[in-house]
Design a protein around this motif. Structure first.
Motif, PDB file in Angstrom:
ATOM      1  N   VAL A 151       0.821  -1.216   0.000  1.00 14.84           N
ATOM      2  CA  VAL A 151       0.000   0.000   0.000  1.00 14.84           C
ATOM      3  C   VAL A 151       0.854   1.265   0.000  1.00 14.84           C
ATOM      4  O   VAL A 151       0.602   2.194  -0.771  1.00 14.84           O
ATOM      5  CB  VAL A 151      -0.955  -0.002   1.211  1.00 14.84           C
ATOM      6  N   MET A 152       1.863   1.320   0.842  1.00 15.63           N
ATOM      7  CA  MET A 152       2.745   2.484   0.899  1.00 15.63           C
ATOM      8  C   MET A 152       3.980   2.288   0.020  1.00 15.63           C
ATOM      9  O   MET A 152       4.470   3.240  -0.590  1.00 15.63           O
ATOM     10  CB  MET A 152       3.174   2.742   2.345  1.00 15.63           C
ATOM     11  N   GLY A 153       4.474   1.066  -0.039  1.00 19.53           N
ATOM     12  CA  GLY A 153       5.713   0.818  -0.753  1.00 19.53           C
ATOM     13  C   GLY A 153       5.641   1.072  -2.242  1.00 19.53           C
ATOM     14  O   GLY A 153       6.594   1.591  -2.842  1.00 19.53           O
ATOM     15  N   GLU A 154       4.503   0.732  -2.867  1.00 21.74           N
ATOM     16  CA  GLU A 154       4.399   0.918  -4.315  1.00 21.74           C
ATOM     17  C   GLU A 154       4.579   2.371  -4.736  1.00 21.74           C
ATOM     18  O   GLU A 154       5.421   2.669  -5.603  1.00 21.74           O
ATOM     19  CB  GLU A 154       3.074   0.364  -4.836  1.00 21.74           C
ATOM     20  N   PRO A 155       3.809   3.330  -4.171  1.00 22.22           N
ATOM     21  CA  PRO A 155       4.023   4.713  -4.593  1.00 22.22           C
ATOM     22  C   PRO A 155       5.395   5.254  -4.199  1.00 22.22           C
ATOM     23  O   PRO A 155       5.987   6.050  -4.946  1.00 22.22           O
ATOM     24  CB  PRO A 155       2.897   5.483  -3.901  1.00 22.22           C
ATOM     25  N   ILE A 156       5.935   4.823  -3.058  1.00 19.15           N
ATOM     26  CA  ILE A 156       7.270   5.275  -2.670  1.00 19.15           C
ATOM     27  C   ILE A 156       8.301   4.794  -3.685  1.00 19.15           C
ATOM     28  O   ILE A 156       9.162   5.567  -4.141  1.00 19.15           O
ATOM     29  CB  ILE A 156       7.616   4.764  -1.259  1.00 19.15           C
ATOM     30  N   CYS A 157       8.225   3.535  -4.063  1.00 17.71           N
ATOM     31  CA  CYS A 157       9.147   2.970  -5.044  1.00 17.71           C
ATOM     32  C   CYS A 157       9.023   3.691  -6.385  1.00 17.71           C
ATOM     33  O   CYS A 157      10.026   3.961  -7.054  1.00 17.71           O
ATOM     34  CB  CYS A 157       8.870   1.481  -5.197  1.00 17.71           C
ATOM     35  N   ARG A 158       7.804   4.014  -6.761  1.00 13.05           N
ATOM     36  CA  ARG A 158       7.579   4.728  -8.024  1.00 13.05           C
ATOM     37  C   ARG A 158       8.255   6.096  -8.011  1.00 13.05           C
ATOM     38  O   ARG A 158       8.895   6.505  -8.997  1.00 13.05           O
ATOM     39  CB  ARG A 158       6.085   4.882  -8.273  1.00 13.05           C
ATOM     40  N   HIS A 159       8.121   6.825  -6.913  1.00 17.61           N
ATOM     41  CA  HIS A 159       8.774   8.137  -6.809  1.00 17.61           C
ATOM     42  C   HIS A 159      10.290   7.998  -6.896  1.00 17.61           C
ATOM     43  O   HIS A 159      10.954   8.810  -7.570  1.00 17.61           O
ATOM     44  CB  HIS A 159       8.387   8.821  -5.495  1.00 17.61           C
ATOM     45  N   LEU A 160      10.841   7.006  -6.230  1.00 16.12           N
ATOM     46  CA  LEU A 160      12.291   6.792  -6.306  1.00 16.12           C
ATOM     47  C   LEU A 160      12.728   6.530  -7.739  1.00 16.12           C
ATOM     48  O   LEU A 160      13.747   7.062  -8.202  1.00 16.12           O
ATOM     49  CB  LEU A 160      12.694   5.615  -5.412  1.00 16.12           C
ATOM     50  N   ALA A 161      11.949   5.733  -8.455  1.00 15.90           N
ATOM     51  CA  ALA A 161      12.314   5.374  -9.828  1.00 15.90           C
ATOM     52  C   ALA A 161      12.227   6.558 -10.779  1.00 15.90           C
ATOM     53  O   ALA A 161      13.053   6.696 -11.688  1.00 15.90           O
ATOM     54  CB  ALA A 161      11.425   4.237 -10.314  1.00 15.90           C
ATOM     55  N   THR A 162      11.229   7.407 -10.574  1.00 14.58           N
ATOM     56  CA  THR A 162      10.993   8.490 -11.527  1.00 14.58           C
ATOM     57  C   THR A 162      11.748   9.779 -11.186  1.00 14.58           C
ATOM     58  O   THR A 162      11.897  10.646 -12.047  1.00 14.58           O
ATOM     59  CB  THR A 162       9.496   8.809 -11.621  1.00 14.58           C
ATOM     60  N   ASP A 164      16.707   3.912  10.400  1.00 12.00           N
ATOM     61  CA  ASP A 164      15.263   3.712  10.545  1.00 12.00           C
ATOM     62  C   ASP A 164      14.588   5.005  10.128  1.00 12.00           C
ATOM     63  O   ASP A 164      14.857   6.072  10.664  1.00 12.00           O
ATOM     64  CB  ASP A 164      14.873   3.290  11.966  1.00 12.00           C
ATOM     65  N   ALA A 165      13.711   4.887   9.129  1.00 10.62           N
ATOM     66  CA  ALA A 165      13.061   6.059   8.534  1.00 10.62           C
ATOM     67  C   ALA A 165      11.589   5.741   8.273  1.00 10.62           C
ATOM     68  O   ALA A 165      11.129   5.753   7.124  1.00 10.62           O
ATOM     69  CB  ALA A 165      13.769   6.450   7.239  1.00 10.62           C
ATOM     70  N   PRO A 166      10.825   5.435   9.332  1.00 10.00           N
ATOM     71  CA  PRO A 166       9.421   5.061   9.152  1.00 10.00           C
ATOM     72  C   PRO A 166       8.603   6.228   8.610  1.00 10.00           C
ATOM     73  O   PRO A 166       8.757   7.359   9.049  1.00 10.00           O
ATOM     74  CB  PRO A 166       8.980   4.675  10.569  1.00 10.00           C
ATOM     75  N   VAL A 167       7.756   5.932   7.644  1.00  9.82           N
ATOM     76  CA  VAL A 167       6.995   7.007   7.004  1.00  9.82           C
ATOM     77  C   VAL A 167       5.725   7.324   7.784  1.00  9.82           C
ATOM     78  O   VAL A 167       5.110   6.454   8.387  1.00  9.82           O
ATOM     79  CB  VAL A 167       6.644   6.662   5.539  1.00  9.82           C
ATOM     80  N   MET A 168       5.374   8.603   7.783  1.00 15.67           N
ATOM     81  CA  MET A 168       4.158   9.075   8.431  1.00 15.67           C
ATOM     82  C   MET A 168       3.254   9.724   7.382  1.00 15.67           C
ATOM     83  O   MET A 168       3.701  10.150   6.338  1.00 15.67           O
ATOM     84  CB  MET A 168       4.488  10.073   9.544  1.00 15.67           C
ATOM     85  N   ARG A 169       1.981   9.836   7.702  1.00 19.85           N
ATOM     86  CA  ARG A 169       0.895  10.329   6.866  1.00 19.85           C
ATOM     87  C   ARG A 169       0.246   9.171   6.102  1.00 19.85           C
ATOM     88  O   ARG A 169       0.486   8.017   6.391  1.00 19.85           O
ATOM     89  CB  ARG A 169       1.322  11.488   5.962  1.00 19.85           C
ATOM     90  N   LEU A 183      17.204  10.935  -1.498  1.00 16.82           N
ATOM     91  CA  LEU A 183      16.293   9.872  -1.906  1.00 16.82           C
ATOM     92  C   LEU A 183      14.974   9.976  -1.146  1.00 16.82           C
ATOM     93  O   LEU A 183      13.899   9.804  -1.734  1.00 16.82           O
ATOM     94  CB  LEU A 183      16.940   8.504  -1.658  1.00 16.82           C
ATOM     95  N   LEU A 184      15.040  10.265   0.140  1.00 19.70           N
ATOM     96  CA  LEU A 184      13.815  10.442   0.926  1.00 19.70           C
ATOM     97  C   LEU A 184      13.005  11.631   0.401  1.00 19.70           C
ATOM     98  O   LEU A 184      11.770  11.606   0.428  1.00 19.70           O
ATOM     99  CB  LEU A 184      14.164  10.654   2.403  1.00 19.70           C
ATOM    100  N   ASP A 185      13.694  12.645  -0.082  1.00 20.27           N
ATOM    101  CA  ASP A 185      13.014  13.839  -0.608  1.00 20.27           C
ATOM    102  C   ASP A 185      12.184  13.539  -1.850  1.00 20.27           C
ATOM    103  O   ASP A 185      11.281  14.313  -2.187  1.00 20.27           O
ATOM    104  CB  ASP A 185      14.028  14.932  -0.942  1.00 20.27           C
ATOM    105  N   THR A 186      12.459  12.422  -2.537  1.00 19.69           N
ATOM    106  CA  THR A 186      11.683  12.111  -3.738  1.00 19.69           C
ATOM    107  C   THR A 186      10.246  11.740  -3.401  1.00 19.69           C
ATOM    108  O   THR A 186       9.364  11.862  -4.254  1.00 19.69           O
ATOM    109  CB  THR A 186      12.318  10.954  -4.551  1.00 19.69           C
TER     110      THR A 186
END
Length: 296
Positions: free
Chosen positions: A15-26, A124-129, A156-159
């Protein structure tokens, strides 16, 4: 000194990983390899340049490996492995692992210590929101890491994030995330009680929360969980469920016990989650604890 990161590995495209991975890739300009048991998100991510890989291929090729997993238990299994088949055993000197999941603080510190023995690094960089924030790339990320690791991963986190905060050493990110969720869902519990009381006293829930938003009870929880879920009693599945929220609150209670604090509010909330799960609401969006007070 900043680490040289050229290839990104990503484990857990849910649920969260897919959009995060997409942002990293693009947005990162780097090669991204991804792994998940579910192939559907991997097929969607392939359209954005993400290459499907095995966990072993990610261990062999990636300079930095992000994990976005459902629980600390799964994080431990992926890193520590069984019969020497985890990221720890198969990693290499200088490799960096970043946990975006919500995990127990002591687990994060134990993993970091074990990785250090192999000359590997950890953050450790747990995502919030919310999922919508993940889609928009506006997550908030508290980071527990050494200074040089934070400097290396922040671009990378900024993406996928609009607010990235270095909150301290290993484990500090998890402390912030766990306590954030504790405060959030204790507020959700209060809103659930307020809706039930207000409705039985003759006040429309939408009007109740609208009026509260102009007073000192205004909050993120009121405007999002209260107005969008609790007032209309709308608790879809495939969102952050009651069962996941309970897991995070158990981490908070465990941390409180470790440091000698009797977190009575958090313990009461866990009991409410248990009631909701017993009533069949465990897979519904976490504000579904409201249903307990509606007699459902």
């Amino acid at each position: 000194m900043s680490l040289v990161l050229k290839v990104i590995g990503f484990i857990g495209t849910g649920v969260m990983g897919e959009p995060i991975c997409r942002h990293l890739a693009t947005k990162s300009g780097l090669k991204v390899l991804a792994y998940d048991h579910d192939t559907a998100p991997l097929r969607r991510l392939a359209e954005h340049g993400v290459q499907t890989a095995t966990a072993d291929e990610i261990s062999a090729q990636a300079d930095v490996i992000f994990m976005s997993l459902p629980s600390g238990a799964i994080v431990e299994k992926v890193v520590m492995g069984e019969q020497n088949n985890g990221l720890l055993a198969k990693g290499r000197s200088g490799q960096l692992i970043v946990d975006l999941s919500t995990s127990p603080v002591d687990l994060s510190r134990r993993i970091a210590a074990e990785l250090t023995k192999r000359d590997m690094r950890f953050a450790d960089a747990p995502v919030m929101r919310t999922r919508s924030a993940a889609e928009a790339g506006t997550l908030a990320v508290p980071v527990g890491a050494d200074d040089d690791v934070f400097t290396s991963i922040k671009p990378l986190l900024d993406t996928f994030s609009s607010d990235v905060t270095h909150v301290g050493g290993i484990g500090a990110g998890q402390v912030v995330k766990i306590l954030n969720n504790m405060v959030l869902y204790e507020t959700v519990l209060a809103l659930s009680e307020a809706r039930a009381i207000g409705a039985r006293a003759g006040v429309d829930p939408d009007r109740l929360f609208s009026a509260m938003s102009t007073g000192s009870a205004d909050s993120f929880a009121l405007r999002n969980h209260g107005m969008k879920a609790i007032a209309p009693q709308n608790f879809p599945e495939k969102a952050f469920p009651v069962s996941y929220a309970k897991k995070d609150l158990l981490y908070a209670v465990g941390l409180a016990d470790q440091v000698g604090v009797d977190a009575t509010g958090a313990k009461n909330l866990v009991a409410c989650f248990d009631q909701a799960i017993a009533a069949g609401h465990g897979d519904k969006y976490a504000p579904a604890i409201s249903l307990v007070f509606e007699g459902k």
